[in-house]
Design a protein around this motif. Structure first.
Motif, PDB file in Angstrom:
ATOM      1  N   ILE A 198       0.852  -1.195   0.000  1.00  0.00           N
ATOM      2  CA  ILE A 198       0.000   0.000   0.000  1.00  0.00           C
ATOM      3  C   ILE A 198       0.887   1.243   0.000  1.00  0.00           C
ATOM      4  O   ILE A 198       2.067   1.168   0.355  1.00  0.00           O
ATOM      5  CB  ILE A 198      -0.972  -0.037   1.214  1.00  0.00           C
ATOM      6  N   GLY A 199       0.340   2.380  -0.410  1.00  0.00           N
ATOM      7  CA  GLY A 199       1.126   3.622  -0.447  1.00  0.00           C
ATOM      8  C   GLY A 199       2.292   3.449  -1.412  1.00  0.00           C
ATOM      9  O   GLY A 199       2.135   2.961  -2.534  1.00  0.00           O
ATOM     10  N   GLY A 200       3.478   3.778  -0.939  1.00  0.00           N
ATOM     11  CA  GLY A 200       4.654   3.686  -1.797  1.00  0.00           C
ATOM     12  C   GLY A 200       4.981   2.266  -2.228  1.00  0.00           C
ATOM     13  O   GLY A 200       5.715   2.062  -3.200  1.00  0.00           O
ATOM     14  N   SER A 201       4.460   1.293  -1.528  1.00  0.00           N
ATOM     15  CA  SER A 201       4.718  -0.100  -1.891  1.00  0.00           C
ATOM     16  C   SER A 201       3.683  -0.619  -2.876  1.00  0.00           C
ATOM     17  O   SER A 201       3.601  -1.818  -3.135  1.00  0.00           O
ATOM     18  CB  SER A 201       4.735  -0.972  -0.621  1.00  0.00           C
ATOM     19  N   SER A 230       6.439  -4.413   1.538  1.00  0.00           N
ATOM     20  CA  SER A 230       6.224  -3.487   2.658  1.00  0.00           C
ATOM     21  C   SER A 230       7.569  -3.117   3.248  1.00  0.00           C
ATOM     22  O   SER A 230       8.304  -3.999   3.714  1.00  0.00           O
ATOM     23  CB  SER A 230       5.350  -4.138   3.730  1.00  0.00           C
ATOM     24  N   LYS A 231       7.870  -1.840   3.235  1.00  0.00           N
ATOM     25  CA  LYS A 231       9.148  -1.398   3.774  1.00  0.00           C
ATOM     26  C   LYS A 231       9.284  -1.855   5.232  1.00  0.00           C
ATOM     27  O   LYS A 231      10.296  -2.399   5.622  1.00  0.00           O
ATOM     28  CB  LYS A 231       9.238   0.131   3.659  1.00  0.00           C
ATOM     29  N   THR A 232       8.236  -1.658   6.012  1.00  0.00           N
ATOM     30  CA  THR A 232       8.303  -1.970   7.443  1.00  0.00           C
ATOM     31  C   THR A 232       7.869  -3.395   7.754  1.00  0.00           C
ATOM     32  O   THR A 232       8.200  -3.938   8.789  1.00  0.00           O
ATOM     33  CB  THR A 232       7.363  -1.032   8.210  1.00  0.00           C
ATOM     34  N   PHE A 233       7.100  -3.983   6.888  1.00  0.00           N
ATOM     35  CA  PHE A 233       6.472  -5.298   7.082  1.00  0.00           C
ATOM     36  C   PHE A 233       5.604  -5.310   8.336  1.00  0.00           C
ATOM     37  O   PHE A 233       5.421  -6.346   8.982  1.00  0.00           O
ATOM     38  CB  PHE A 233       7.516  -6.420   7.117  1.00  0.00           C
ATOM     39  N   THR A 259       2.775  -2.856   8.220  1.00  0.00           N
ATOM     40  CA  THR A 259       1.600  -2.069   7.823  1.00  0.00           C
ATOM     41  C   THR A 259       0.349  -2.948   7.883  1.00  0.00           C
ATOM     42  O   THR A 259       0.292  -4.010   7.247  1.00  0.00           O
ATOM     43  CB  THR A 259       1.820  -1.493   6.409  1.00  0.00           C
ATOM     44  N   THR A 294      -1.454  -4.283   4.677  1.00  0.00           N
ATOM     45  CA  THR A 294      -0.645  -5.230   3.900  1.00  0.00           C
ATOM     46  C   THR A 294      -0.545  -6.569   4.610  1.00  0.00           C
ATOM     47  O   THR A 294      -0.667  -7.633   3.981  1.00  0.00           O
ATOM     48  CB  THR A 294       0.759  -4.628   3.651  1.00  0.00           C
ATOM     49  N   GLY A 303       9.326   5.421   1.303  1.00  0.00           N
ATOM     50  CA  GLY A 303       8.311   4.579   0.667  1.00  0.00           C
ATOM     51  C   GLY A 303       7.847   5.128  -0.671  1.00  0.00           C
ATOM     52  O   GLY A 303       7.767   4.405  -1.675  1.00  0.00           O
ATOM     53  N   ARG A 304       7.574   6.427  -0.722  1.00  0.00           N
ATOM     54  CA  ARG A 304       7.028   7.018  -1.958  1.00  0.00           C
ATOM     55  C   ARG A 304       8.112   7.287  -3.006  1.00  0.00           C
ATOM     56  O   ARG A 304       7.815   7.833  -4.075  1.00  0.00           O
ATOM     57  CB  ARG A 304       6.238   8.278  -1.616  1.00  0.00           C
ATOM     58  N   GLU A 326       2.218  13.713   0.473  1.00  0.00           N
ATOM     59  CA  GLU A 326       2.808  13.115   1.680  1.00  0.00           C
ATOM     60  C   GLU A 326       4.167  13.762   1.952  1.00  0.00           C
ATOM     61  O   GLU A 326       4.608  13.835   3.089  1.00  0.00           O
ATOM     62  CB  GLU A 326       2.956  11.589   1.512  1.00  0.00           C
ATOM     63  N   GLN A 346       6.545  11.522   7.363  1.00  0.00           N
ATOM     64  CA  GLN A 346       5.096  11.514   7.110  1.00  0.00           C
ATOM     65  C   GLN A 346       4.342  11.270   8.403  1.00  0.00           C
ATOM     66  O   GLN A 346       3.517  10.382   8.497  1.00  0.00           O
ATOM     67  CB  GLN A 346       4.696  10.497   6.021  1.00  0.00           C
ATOM     68  N   VAL A 396       0.356  10.723   8.966  1.00  0.00           N
ATOM     69  CA  VAL A 396      -0.472   9.527   8.738  1.00  0.00           C
ATOM     70  C   VAL A 396      -0.609   8.689  10.015  1.00  0.00           C
ATOM     71  O   VAL A 396      -1.357   7.720  10.045  1.00  0.00           O
ATOM     72  CB  VAL A 396       0.082   8.643   7.589  1.00  0.00           C
TER      73      VAL A 396
END
Ligand code: F6P
Length: 540
Positions: free
Chosen positions: A148-151, A200-203, A205, A208, A261-262, A347, A500, A503
């Motif tokens: 989602i988002g940048g991913s 997912s950058k953070t895994f 979210t 996701t 992310g973006r 963002e 960001q 959010v």
């Protein structure tokens, strides 16, 4: 009064005295040449704005006073310019020449970047060739990117944009936690030939992870738990979380905390793009961005496309006070560019404090929205032409399409694009409207009555970005141009474009309200409690 405040006040003064746009072309037949620039295969035309040599000079002085060049060099130099998260901002490293070092904390990141890009391309090519198989031995026909988002937005935007180059498995994108998104996507897919990318950058979210778990259950139910490892891969910076999900190291593709992310579609997050269009096209995409990076890094401010685009943005937002800008690609395949730019720009630059945490005393990033032409013409352009707000427009159009058999239709597309920027600028007076009505055979009384409704105020500014053809390199240059425009505007606003925090609050409250929605908890703020109770009452 800070220096910036004084500079913005002077800009407002200049904008208050700005000339009408159309007559500028009558006064200067060379205006198009003076107010357009070319680089990296793109032409930026900003002649249909009210900028003059003088006001442009003032904007360039503003850029210098805000040290745009110094800040740019700090970004390319790997300095920790994301000061609230203590990170470098190095998406430019992802498309940098491998033999040109870029250091973070004294360590060259290029060897890791080159290695990970190689892994991504090798894996994607083995999926494309059929060497990577599903658990039952069948090749992969469909790839589903869950993120989602940048991913999500970058890969979706780019795979649609590059459809003519798409010769790999079909690609699908699931982002929304609304189960409808996953359900509608899976409906036509065969688990035996489907590969999921959990991006997912953070895994962590929530959306996701919920979609990934549901997809995992879908595969396990159809093919057995042991099949999961053959139908999943992951892109993340959080490799421990990926392992915990059950995805092996050979199917984990990393990137780094210095990739926002973006700004991440150039990294392993672009895996779905490589699957779709192949390594050579993805590398050409990176090459287009690299050409724009080189231009941004080295061209003088007055000839620098991202700088000029940023300055036009600041002129419209802070000088003229326009609240929004419309992105209008005359290129159907850029259908998701506006959504992608909404995240990239809003963002990044939707901020209210300076880098030091002080309240900003000038408007920051505008509302960004849009749709491809010509569809938008039959929807919201009415407001662009005759609404009470002036909304600067950004047109994008290519000289050629990918459908040589329909060059006539492409010519219509281009003609519409050119017509819109001309109409926005030129407008139509009441007398012109009246004369037109009389020529159509309407009576004098009727012409007087209807003419006011057919008046276009005109003098509405636009910029146009031209390119030869939307190929991978061109797309890369366009996206990099927009990324650097965000950078320039942020430098002038003195804000951090790379965090960001805005959010977070919604995410925290969503977690807190879940028990309220499921009925496990009853108390909540009155405004929300009423809604939750009304929703429960509506449940069948
Ligand atoms: O919406 C906030 C955000 O952090 C975006 O900046 C990011 O692109 C998106 O969520 C997805 O994050 P992740 O890649 O960590 O799942």
């Amino acid at each position: 009064m800070t220096d910036r405040q004084a500079l913005f006040a002077a800009l407002k003064q200049a904008a208050a005295a700005k000339p009408a746009i159309a007559p500028l072309f009558e006064q200067d037949s060379g205006r198009f040449a003076s107010f357009s620039r070319r680089a990296a295969g793109l032409t930026l035309d900003f002649s249909k704005t009210a900028l003059t040599t003088r006001s442009l000079g003032q904007l360039l002085a503003l850029a210098r006073a805000c040290d745009v060049e110094g800040r740019r060099d700090a970004m390319f130099g790997g300095e920790t310019i994301n000061n609230t998260e203590s990170r470098s901002v190095l998406h430019v490293a992802l498309r940098n020449a491998p033999d040109r070092p870029i250091a973070v904390d004294g360590r060259d990141v290029m060897p890791e970047v080159t290695k990970e890009l190689g892994r991504v391309c090798a894996f994607a090519e083995s999926v494309r060739s059929g060497a990577v198989k599903g658990s039952g031995g069948a090749g992969i026909t469909d790839v589903v990117n869950i993120g989602i988002g940048g991913s999500d937005l970058g890969p979706v935007m780019a795979t649609l944009a590059l459809a003519p180059y798409h010769d790999g498995p079909r690609t699908h994108f699931v982002s929304n936690v609304d189960p409808a998104h996953l359900a509608d996507t899976l409906k036509s897919l065969d688990p035996a030939t489907t590969l999921f990318i959990v991006a997912s950058k953070t895994f962590t979210t929530a959306e996701t992870m919920a979609n990934a778990q549901a997809a995992r259950a879908w595969v396990a139910k159809a093919l057995g738990e042991a099949a999961v490892k053959d139908h999943f891969c992951a892109v993340s910076t959080a490799l421990k979380h990926v392992e915990a999900f059950g995805i092996g190291a050979d199917r984990m593709f990393g990137f780094w905390d210095w990739v926002g992310g973006r700004y991440s579609l150039w990294s392993s997050i672009g895996l779905s793009i490589v699957m779709a269009v192949g390594e050579a096209n993805f590398r050409a995409f990176l090459g287009g961005a690299r050409a724009m990076d080189e231009h941004f890094r080295t061209a003088p401010l007055a000839d620098n496309l991202p700088v000029l685009m940023g300055l036009v943005g600041v002129w419209h937002r802070n000088g003229c006070g326009y609240p929004a800008r419309a992105v209008l690609p005359y290129e159907q395949r850029l259908v998701r560019l506006p959504a992608y730019l909404q995240q990239l720009e809003m963002e990044s630059n939707g901020k209210s404090v300076t880098r030091d945490g002080a309240p900003v005393r000038w408007p920051t990033g505008p509302l960004v929205w849009g749709e491809p032409g010509t569809n938008g013409q039959h929807a919201f352009y009415q407001l662009l032409h005759q609404g009470t707000d002036v909304i600067p427009a950004e047109f994008l159009v290519g000289a050629e399409g990918h459908e040589p058999d329909h060059a006539d239709m492409h010519a219509m597309l281009v003609a519409n694009c050119l017509a819109q920027s001309e109409a926005l600028m030129r407008g139509r007076t009441r007398d012109q409207a009246r004369d037109q009505l009389l020529a159509m055979g309407r009576s004098e009384a009727d012409a007087d009555r209807v003419a006011p409704h057919r008046v276009f105020p005109g003098d509405r500014p636009s910029v146009t970005i031209l390119y030869r053809k939307l190929d991978p390199a061109t797309l890369g240059a366009i996206i990099a141009l927009y990324e650097h425009r965000v950078f320039v505007e942020a430098a002038i606003y003195d804000i951090n474009a790379y965090d960001q925090w805005g959010v977070e609050l919604g995410k925290e409250l969503a977690t807190a309200f879940l028990p309220l929605v499921t009925g496990e908890k009853a108390d909540a703020p009155a405004s929300t409690k009423g809604l939750a109770e009304a929703l429960r009452a509506l449940q069948g």
